[in-house]
Design a protein around this motif. Structure first.
Motif, PDB file in Angstrom:
ATOM      1  N   GLY A 165       0.815  -1.198   0.000  1.00  0.00           N
ATOM      2  CA  GLY A 165       0.000   0.000   0.000  1.00  0.00           C
ATOM      3  C   GLY A 165       0.853   1.253   0.000  1.00  0.00           C
ATOM      4  N   ALA A 166       0.245   2.351  -0.418  1.00  0.00           N
ATOM      5  CA  ALA A 166       0.941   3.641  -0.405  1.00  0.00           C
ATOM      6  C   ALA A 166       0.925   4.219   1.003  1.00  0.00           C
ATOM      7  N   GLY A 167       1.717   5.272   1.224  1.00  0.00           N
ATOM      8  CA  GLY A 167       1.763   5.891   2.533  1.00  0.00           C
ATOM      9  C   GLY A 167       2.578   7.163   2.513  1.00  0.00           C
ATOM     10  N   ALA A 168       3.213   7.475   3.632  1.00  0.00           N
ATOM     11  CA  ALA A 168       4.004   8.694   3.749  1.00  0.00           C
ATOM     12  C   ALA A 168       5.135   8.455   4.731  1.00  0.00           C
ATOM     13  N   VAL A 169       6.210   9.221   4.561  1.00  0.00           N
ATOM     14  CA  VAL A 169       7.319   9.179   5.508  1.00  0.00           C
ATOM     15  C   VAL A 169       7.268  10.453   6.342  1.00  0.00           C
TER      16      VAL A 169
ATOM     17  N   GLN B 244      -2.817   4.885  -3.973  1.00  0.00           N
ATOM     18  CA  GLN B 244      -1.860   5.950  -4.253  1.00  0.00           C
ATOM     19  C   GLN B 244      -2.132   7.120  -3.329  1.00  0.00           C
ATOM     20  N   LEU B 245      -1.071   7.841  -2.943  1.00  0.00           N
ATOM     21  CA  LEU B 245      -1.192   9.017  -2.097  1.00  0.00           C
ATOM     22  C   LEU B 245      -0.339  10.123  -2.694  1.00  0.00           C
ATOM     23  N   TRP B 246      -0.885  11.340  -2.701  1.00  0.00           N
ATOM     24  CA  TRP B 246      -0.186  12.491  -3.279  1.00  0.00           C
ATOM     25  C   TRP B 246      -0.129  13.614  -2.257  1.00  0.00           C
ATOM     26  N   MET B 247       0.982  14.354  -2.273  1.00  0.00           N
ATOM     27  CA  MET B 247       1.101  15.578  -1.478  1.00  0.00           C
ATOM     28  C   MET B 247       1.381  16.748  -2.400  1.00  0.00           C
ATOM     29  N   ALA B 248       0.948  17.922  -1.991  1.00  0.00           N
ATOM     30  CA  ALA B 248       1.116  19.107  -2.825  1.00  0.00           C
ATOM     31  C   ALA B 248       2.590  19.423  -3.018  1.00  0.00           C
ATOM     32  N   GLN B 249       2.869  20.205  -4.033  1.00  0.00           N
ATOM     33  CA  GLN B 249       4.239  20.650  -4.296  1.00  0.00           C
ATOM     34  C   GLN B 249       4.860  21.245  -3.028  1.00  0.00           C
ATOM     35  N   SER B 250       4.088  21.979  -2.268  1.00  0.00           N
ATOM     36  CA  SER B 250       4.474  22.444  -0.929  1.00  0.00           C
ATOM     37  C   SER B 250       3.184  22.650  -0.150  1.00  0.00           C
ATOM     38  N   GLY B 251       3.285  22.849   1.155  1.00  0.00           N
ATOM     39  CA  GLY B 251       2.092  23.142   1.933  1.00  0.00           C
ATOM     40  C   GLY B 251       1.298  21.941   2.384  1.00  0.00           C
ATOM     41  N   ALA B 252       1.896  20.749   2.419  1.00  0.00           N
ATOM     42  CA  ALA B 252       1.166  19.568   2.861  1.00  0.00           C
ATOM     43  C   ALA B 252       1.105  19.459   4.376  1.00  0.00           C
TER      44      ALA B 252
ATOM     45  N   ASP C 125       4.141  20.145  19.233  1.00  0.00           N
ATOM     46  CA  ASP C 125       4.695  19.006  18.492  1.00  0.00           C
ATOM     47  C   ASP C 125       3.619  18.244  17.726  1.00  0.00           C
ATOM     48  N   ASP C 126       2.492  18.915  17.426  1.00  0.00           N
ATOM     49  CA  ASP C 126       1.442  18.338  16.594  1.00  0.00           C
ATOM     50  C   ASP C 126       1.461  19.000  15.224  1.00  0.00           C
ATOM     51  N   TRP C 127       0.982  18.251  14.210  1.00  0.00           N
ATOM     52  CA  TRP C 127       1.063  18.733  12.836  1.00  0.00           C
ATOM     53  C   TRP C 127      -0.239  18.475  12.095  1.00  0.00           C
ATOM     54  N   GLU C 128      -0.701  19.491  11.380  1.00  0.00           N
ATOM     55  CA  GLU C 128      -1.780  19.323  10.413  1.00  0.00           C
ATOM     56  C   GLU C 128      -1.187  18.686   9.160  1.00  0.00           C
ATOM     57  N   LEU C 129      -1.819  17.648   8.644  1.00  0.00           N
ATOM     58  CA  LEU C 129      -1.356  16.990   7.425  1.00  0.00           C
ATOM     59  C   LEU C 129      -2.532  16.843   6.469  1.00  0.00           C
ATOM     60  N   VAL C 130      -2.347  17.280   5.223  1.00  0.00           N
ATOM     61  CA  VAL C 130      -3.379  17.110   4.194  1.00  0.00           C
ATOM     62  C   VAL C 130      -2.765  16.412   2.997  1.00  0.00           C
ATOM     63  N   TYR C 131      -3.539  15.538   2.373  1.00  0.00           N
ATOM     64  CA  TYR C 131      -3.037  14.761   1.248  1.00  0.00           C
ATOM     65  C   TYR C 131      -4.229  14.305   0.405  1.00  0.00           C
ATOM     66  N   ARG C 132      -3.949  13.964  -0.829  1.00  0.00           N
ATOM     67  CA  ARG C 132      -4.940  13.382  -1.736  1.00  0.00           C
ATOM     68  C   ARG C 132      -4.657  11.888  -1.793  1.00  0.00           C
ATOM     69  N   VAL C 133      -5.701  11.082  -1.628  1.00  0.00           N
ATOM     70  CA  VAL C 133      -5.486   9.647  -1.538  1.00  0.00           C
ATOM     71  C   VAL C 133      -6.538   8.917  -2.366  1.00  0.00           C
ATOM     72  N   GLN C 134      -6.106   7.828  -2.968  1.00  0.00           N
ATOM     73  CA  GLN C 134      -7.035   6.941  -3.652  1.00  0.00           C
ATOM     74  C   GLN C 134      -7.033   5.601  -2.927  1.00  0.00           C
TER      75      GLN C 134
ATOM     76  N   GLN D 276      -8.342   1.721  -2.610  1.00  0.00           N
ATOM     77  CA  GLN D 276      -8.338   0.720  -3.670  1.00  0.00           C
ATOM     78  C   GLN D 276      -9.593   0.758  -4.538  1.00  0.00           C
ATOM     79  N   ALA D 277     -10.759   0.933  -3.937  1.00  0.00           N
ATOM     80  CA  ALA D 277     -12.008   0.828  -4.699  1.00  0.00           C
ATOM     81  C   ALA D 277     -12.717   2.165  -4.885  1.00  0.00           C
ATOM     82  N   ASP D 278     -12.072   3.273  -4.478  1.00  0.00           N
ATOM     83  CA  ASP D 278     -12.747   4.568  -4.500  1.00  0.00           C
ATOM     84  C   ASP D 278     -12.040   5.547  -5.418  1.00  0.00           C
ATOM     85  N   SER D 279     -12.737   6.650  -5.721  1.00  0.00           N
ATOM     86  CA  SER D 279     -12.111   7.763  -6.432  1.00  0.00           C
ATOM     87  C   SER D 279     -11.247   8.554  -5.456  1.00  0.00           C
ATOM     88  N   PRO D 280     -10.228   9.279  -5.948  1.00  0.00           N
ATOM     89  CA  PRO D 280      -9.376  10.053  -5.039  1.00  0.00           C
ATOM     90  C   PRO D 280     -10.164  11.137  -4.314  1.00  0.00           C
TER      91      PRO D 280
END
Length: 387
Positions: free
Chosen positions: A109-113, A136-144, A152-161, A163-167
């Motif tokens: 599966g996809a993910g993030a580091v 699949q997972l995508w992050m913006a060019q910047s600003g993710a 020590d907490d972080w807001e995280l936003v990403y586009r994800v697909q 397996q069976a759904d639209s992104p």
């Protein structure tokens, strides 16, 4: 070439130092990023490279005097049949920072580091969770990624697909490098399939940006709410013309600004968050020519608009960021063909990031999407703003 100026209340931008980013792993490697964050002691720079099944995160610490530390490289476990086309995010708050980028689906599966670092650029234990349900997972060019309400907490936003759904776009909160389980995953833009999403925060403001296709050229939507807790209240929004292929977003104090490319230069939309409502001020057109990438940063009472184009970089300084923002720049610098020691003639203008702290604006860029041994991977510049 460069040009600059000054006012009685502002600063004259001066090029203090410039240099090259650390080299990629292989000639022809695919590059993502760059990202940059201002820390209490300097600036952290980073990008991602991939060649075949070799994928790395590359980080380096830049001191205010222009000394760049040796690169710290992290194996991200790539696979040759998956080439990420998204970006790299980086943020810093208090005493800690975080770099993030997506990980491809190589069978688990996809993910993030998530790569934590401190104010002196020392990197701590990285983690790279993957989810078998993520195709699949995508992050913006910047600003993710941006600082969240807790320490020590972080807001995280990403586009994800899945397996069976639209992104679709998801938002979660990190507690250090781990998911904050007390905060449910949310979809700030519902089920809309947008190309990318960004987040920016200040102690008072939380803002999410995404281009939304809704007939015609669509709109770039900025949803805004209070950042005092992890609870999402995004009932207020700004609308910028057309669903832009890229954007820039910044928040500071009780204010924010978003920018998208215009026919000439960039359209910059400032706004104020007051008494639980968003009040936009008049949008402004800043810059010239065809802008391929850009960034917004705030330093003291100045809003800086950084613009990138084929073969050049421009920086504009607007005053009154903490009060009534000026309707146009007081200072502009234009670098055509070179910036300090760095040759920009091969720069395609699409990958740029900026940060600001103390009396410096730091800009970093990648020359192209692929590494070429005949060209620098990219570069960085420290611009001094003394007052």
């Amino acid at each position: 070439a460069s040009s600059g100026g000054t006012t009685a209340t502002g600063c004259k931008l001066e090029v203090e130092s410039t240099g090259s980013l650390p080299g990629a792993v292989f000639d022809g490697a695919r590059l993502s990023g760059p990202a940059i964050a201002a820390t209490a002691d300097g600036f952290m720079l980073g990008y991602r490279d991939q060649d075949g099944d070799s994928m790395r995160a590359v980080l380096a610490f830049l001191k205010d005097d222009g000394a760049l530390s040796p690169a710290q490289n992290f194996d991200l476990g790539g696979c040759a049949n998956q080439v990420p086309e998204d970006g790299v995010g980086m943020a810093f708050a208090g005493t800690s920072g975080m770099m993030t980028t997506s990980l491809p689906d190589c069978g688990q599966g996809a993910g993030a580091v998530f790569i934590p670092f401190n104010s002196k650029g020392q990197v701590e234990q990285a983690v790279g969770p993957r989810n078998k349900s993520f195709k699949q997972l995508w992050m913006a060019q910047s600003g993710a990624i941006a600082p969240a309400a807790g320490n020590d907490d972080w807001e995280l936003v990403y586009r994800v697909q899945h397996q069976a759904d639209s992104p679709s776009v998801e938002r979660l909160v990190l507690e250090g490098s781990a998911f904050k389980t007390s905060v449910p995953i949310a979809k700030p833009f519902g089920e809309a399939d947008v190309a990318y999403t960004m987040v920016a925060t200040s102690p008072q403001v939380r803002a999410f940006l995404a281009p939304v296709q809704s007939g015609g050229e669509g709109t770039t939507v900025v949803k805004v709410g209070d950042r005092s807790s992890d609870t999402l209240d995004l009932s207020h929004e700004l609308l910028l013309p057309r669903a832009a292929p890229w954007a820039a977003l910044v928040a500071w104090n009780d204010k924010l600004a978003a920018a998208i490319p215009a026919t000439v230069g960039m359209t910059v939309q400032p706004a104020v968050w007051k008494l639980g409502a968003i009040s936009p001020t008049a949008p402004m057109q800043i810059g010239k020519g065809t802008v391929m990438g850009g960034a917004l940063v705030v330093l003291r009472d100045h809003l800086f608009v950084v613009q990138a184009r084929s073969g050049g970089i421009s920086v504009y300084r607007l005053d009154g960021a903490n009060g009534s923002l000026a309707a146009g720049p007081a200072v502009s610098m234009d670098f055509a063909g070179s910036l300090g020691t760095m040759n920009l003639s091969a720069f395609d203008g699409t990958r740029i990031a900026a940060a600001a702290a103390r009396d410096r604006v730091a800009v970093t860029w990648l020359t192209k999407a692929t590494a070429d041994s005949a060209l620098p991977i990219g570069g960085w510049a420290l611009l001094r703003c003394a007052k």
